[in-house]
Scaffold this motif. Structure first.
Motif, PDB file in Angstrom:
ATOM      1  N   TRP A   1       0.215  -1.202  -0.101  1.00  0.00           N
ATOM      2  CA  TRP A   1      -0.098   0.061   0.339  1.00  0.00           C
ATOM      3  C   TRP A   1       1.209   1.439   0.373  1.00  0.00           C
ATOM      4  CZ3 TRP A   1      -1.948   2.190   4.605  1.00  0.00           C
ATOM      5  CH2 TRP A   1      -3.685   3.391   3.948  1.00  0.00           C
ATOM      6  N   GLY A   2       1.783   1.268   0.950  1.00  0.00           N
ATOM      7  CA  GLY A   2       2.639   2.096   0.885  1.00  0.00           C
ATOM      8  C   GLY A   2       3.823   2.112   0.320  1.00  0.00           C
ATOM      9  N   VAL A   3       4.094   1.731  -1.490  1.00  0.00           N
ATOM     10  CA  VAL A   3       5.953   1.541  -1.394  1.00  0.00           C
ATOM     11  C   VAL A   3       6.954   2.591  -0.703  1.00  0.00           C
ATOM     12  CG1 VAL A   3       6.799   1.183  -3.253  1.00  0.00           C
ATOM     13  CG2 VAL A   3       4.543   0.709  -3.225  1.00  0.00           C
ATOM     14  N   ILE A   4       8.187   2.215  -0.355  1.00  0.00           N
ATOM     15  CA  ILE A   4       8.658   2.884  -0.268  1.00  0.00           C
ATOM     16  C   ILE A   4       9.615   3.083  -1.271  1.00  0.00           C
ATOM     17  CG2 ILE A   4      10.909   2.787   1.366  1.00  0.00           C
ATOM     18  CD1 ILE A   4       9.816   0.801   3.019  1.00  0.00           C
ATOM     19  N   LEU A   5      10.102   2.404  -2.622  1.00  0.00           N
ATOM     20  CA  LEU A   5      11.258   3.030  -3.388  1.00  0.00           C
ATOM     21  C   LEU A   5       9.531   2.458  -4.674  1.00  0.00           C
ATOM     22  CD1 LEU A   5      14.150   1.134  -3.082  1.00  0.00           C
ATOM     23  CD2 LEU A   5      14.218   3.748  -2.914  1.00  0.00           C
ATOM     24  N   PRO A   6       8.910   3.449  -5.289  1.00  0.00           N
ATOM     25  CA  PRO A   6       8.065   3.393  -5.902  1.00  0.00           C
ATOM     26  C   PRO A   6       8.510   3.399  -6.663  1.00  0.00           C
ATOM     27  CG  PRO A   6       7.787   5.610  -4.706  1.00  0.00           C
ATOM     28  CD  PRO A   6       9.234   4.623  -4.299  1.00  0.00           C
ATOM     29  N   MET A   7       9.615   3.369  -7.532  1.00  0.00           N
ATOM     30  CA  MET A   7      10.889   3.364  -9.327  1.00  0.00           C
ATOM     31  C   MET A   7      11.529   2.365  -9.061  1.00  0.00           C
ATOM     32  SD  MET A   7       9.076   4.527 -11.270  1.00  0.00           S
ATOM     33  CE  MET A   7       9.726   4.368 -12.871  1.00  0.00           C
ATOM     34  N   GLY A   8      11.183   1.618  -7.506  1.00  0.00           N
ATOM     35  CA  GLY A   8      12.107   0.133  -7.996  1.00  0.00           C
ATOM     36  C   GLY A   8      13.496   0.396  -7.555  1.00  0.00           C
ATOM     37  N   VAL A   9      14.536  -0.100  -8.088  1.00  0.00           N
ATOM     38  CA  VAL A   9      16.058   0.056  -7.912  1.00  0.00           C
ATOM     39  C   VAL A   9      16.537   0.330  -9.078  1.00  0.00           C
ATOM     40  CG1 VAL A   9      18.431  -0.282  -6.962  1.00  0.00           C
ATOM     41  CG2 VAL A   9      16.524  -0.363  -5.409  1.00  0.00           C
ATOM     42  N   PRO A  10      17.299   0.701 -10.567  1.00  0.00           N
ATOM     43  CA  PRO A  10      17.560   0.855 -11.123  1.00  0.00           C
ATOM     44  C   PRO A  10      18.153  -0.504 -11.505  1.00  0.00           C
ATOM     45  CG  PRO A  10      18.066   3.083 -10.191  1.00  0.00           C
ATOM     46  CD  PRO A  10      17.461   2.124  -9.044  1.00  0.00           C
ATOM     47  N   HIS A  11      18.263  -0.710 -12.601  1.00  0.00           N
ATOM     48  CA  HIS A  11      18.801  -2.004 -13.184  1.00  0.00           C
ATOM     49  C   HIS A  11      19.494  -1.390 -14.507  1.00  0.00           C
ATOM     50  CE1 HIS A  11      16.455  -3.825 -10.295  1.00  0.00           C
ATOM     51  NE2 HIS A  11      17.118  -5.330 -10.669  1.00  0.00           N
ATOM     52  N   GLN A  12      20.415  -2.373 -15.134  1.00  0.00           N
ATOM     53  CA  GLN A  12      20.978  -1.979 -16.368  1.00  0.00           C
ATOM     54  C   GLN A  12      20.675  -3.507 -17.528  1.00  0.00           C
ATOM     55  OE1 GLN A  12      25.728  -0.898 -16.630  1.00  0.00           O
ATOM     56  NE2 GLN A  12      24.933   0.829 -18.002  1.00  0.00           N
TER      57      GLN A  12
ATOM     58  N   THR B   1      -5.793  11.298   8.250  1.00  0.00           N
ATOM     59  CA  THR B   1      -5.162  11.489   6.184  1.00  0.00           C
ATOM     60  C   THR B   1      -3.826  11.246   6.083  1.00  0.00           C
ATOM     61  OG1 THR B   1      -4.248  14.092   6.348  1.00  0.00           O
ATOM     62  CG2 THR B   1      -6.945  12.990   6.019  1.00  0.00           C
ATOM     63  N   VAL B   2      -3.818   9.644   4.877  1.00  0.00           N
ATOM     64  CA  VAL B   2      -2.510   8.786   5.063  1.00  0.00           C
ATOM     65  C   VAL B   2      -1.854   9.568   3.645  1.00  0.00           C
ATOM     66  CG1 VAL B   2      -1.500   6.999   4.274  1.00  0.00           C
ATOM     67  CG2 VAL B   2      -3.739   7.099   5.611  1.00  0.00           C
ATOM     68  N   ASP B   3      -0.927  10.072   3.801  1.00  0.00           N
ATOM     69  CA  ASP B   3      -0.443  10.593   2.771  1.00  0.00           C
ATOM     70  C   ASP B   3       1.481  10.054   2.581  1.00  0.00           C
ATOM     71  OD1 ASP B   3      -1.098  12.057   0.275  1.00  0.00           O
ATOM     72  OD2 ASP B   3      -1.331  13.797   1.071  1.00  0.00           O
ATOM     73  N   CYS B   4       1.899  10.016   1.574  1.00  0.00           N
ATOM     74  CA  CYS B   4       2.944   9.810   1.327  1.00  0.00           C
ATOM     75  C   CYS B   4       3.572  11.154   0.696  1.00  0.00           C
ATOM     76  CB  CYS B   4       3.633   8.769   0.358  1.00  0.00           C
ATOM     77  SG  CYS B   4       3.253   7.296   1.784  1.00  0.00           S
ATOM     78  N   THR B   5       5.486  11.304   0.899  1.00  0.00           N
ATOM     79  CA  THR B   5       6.092  12.206   0.056  1.00  0.00           C
ATOM     80  C   THR B   5       6.479  11.128  -1.518  1.00  0.00           C
ATOM     81  OG1 THR B   5       8.515  11.308   0.626  1.00  0.00           O
ATOM     82  CG2 THR B   5       7.136  13.395   2.181  1.00  0.00           C
TER      83      THR B   5
ATOM     84  N   ILE C   1       7.637   8.648   2.159  1.00  0.00           N
ATOM     85  CA  ILE C   1       7.679   8.097   3.218  1.00  0.00           C
ATOM     86  C   ILE C   1       6.731   8.994   3.778  1.00  0.00           C
ATOM     87  CG2 ILE C   1       9.419   9.525   5.421  1.00  0.00           C
ATOM     88  CD1 ILE C   1      11.494   9.906   3.596  1.00  0.00           C
ATOM     89  N   PRO C   2       6.286   8.241   4.879  1.00  0.00           N
ATOM     90  CA  PRO C   2       4.656   8.605   5.211  1.00  0.00           C
ATOM     91  C   PRO C   2       4.697  10.065   6.443  1.00  0.00           C
ATOM     92  CG  PRO C   2       5.628   6.437   6.162  1.00  0.00           C
ATOM     93  CD  PRO C   2       6.411   7.141   5.575  1.00  0.00           C
ATOM     94  N   VAL C   3       4.116  10.345   5.701  1.00  0.00           N
ATOM     95  CA  VAL C   3       3.724  12.460   6.324  1.00  0.00           C
ATOM     96  C   VAL C   3       3.059  11.990   7.563  1.00  0.00           C
ATOM     97  CG1 VAL C   3       2.522  14.517   5.908  1.00  0.00           C
ATOM     98  CG2 VAL C   3       3.224  12.984   3.534  1.00  0.00           C
TER      99      VAL C   3
END
Length: 146
Positions: free
Chosen positions: A3-14, A114-118, A124-126
Motif C-alpha cells: 500500500w505504501g511503497v517505499i521505493l516507488p520506481m524500484g532500484v535502477p537496473h542496467q 489522512t494517510v499521505d506520503c512524500t 516517506i509517510p507524512v
C-alpha cells in the motif's frame, strides 16, 4: 508494504544485452526502472488499491506483493524475509501494547486521519496526529521501568 511503497520506481537496473520486450527495443547498457508503485496499485489485481484492506491477504485469494515490493531479478533485496518478519514483530508488539486512536481537536472531536506520503525516489509517510493509549496496567508498569 504494498500500500505504501517505499521505493516507488524500484532500484535502477542496467540491461546486460539487447532485448525486445512487447515490441520495444531495449539496448544493452540502457537504464531500466520498474514502476513498482504502478504494479502494486494495479486495480485489476488489487481492487480499490488506495484503500487499506488487510483482509486482502487472508485465505487463498491473497495476491503476493513481495515479488514487487523488494526489487527484481538478481538484485532483489537480500533482506526481504528479515524485513517482513521484523515489520510483523514490530506491528504485533505495538498492537498488543497500545490502542492507537485519532487525536482530538480543540472542540473535543476526533481529528480525521489522512494517510499521505512524500513524492520522490523514496516515499516517506507524512506525519499525522494520533494518540497511543497503554492497553493494560501491567504494560504501563513495564514501560515505566524502561
Amino acid at each position: 508494504m504494498r500500500w505504501g511503497v517505499i521505493l516507488p520506481m524500484g532500484v535502477p537496473h542496467q540491461a546486460t544485452s539487447d532485448e525486445v520486450h512487447k515490441g520495444y527495443h531495449i539496448p544493452q547498457g540502457a537504464l531500466v526502472m520498474a514502476n513498482s508503485w504502478s504494479i502494486l496499485h494495479n486495480s485489476e489485481i488489487y481492487p480499490d488499491p488506495e484503500v487499506f484492506r488487510p483482509e486482502r491477504c487472508f485465505g487463498d485469494g491473497c495476491k503476493d506483493y513481495s515479488d514487487f515490493a523488494f526489487g527484481y531479478g538478481r538484485r532483489v533485496c537480500p533482506g526481504r524475509w528479515f524485513a517482513t518478519e521484523a515489520v510483523w514483530a514490530a506491528i504485533v508488539s505495538i498492537l498488543a501494547s497500545f490502542d492507537i486512536v485519532s487525536s482530538m481537536d480543540e472542540q473535543g472531536k476526533l481529528k480525521p486521519v489522512t494517510v499521505d506520503c512524500t513524492a520522490g525516489a523514496v516515499s516517506i509517510p507524512v506525519p499525522f496526529d494520533f494518540d497511543l493509549r497503554v492497553r493494560s496496567p501491567s504494560m504501563k508498569e513495564l514501560l515505566a521501568g524502561l
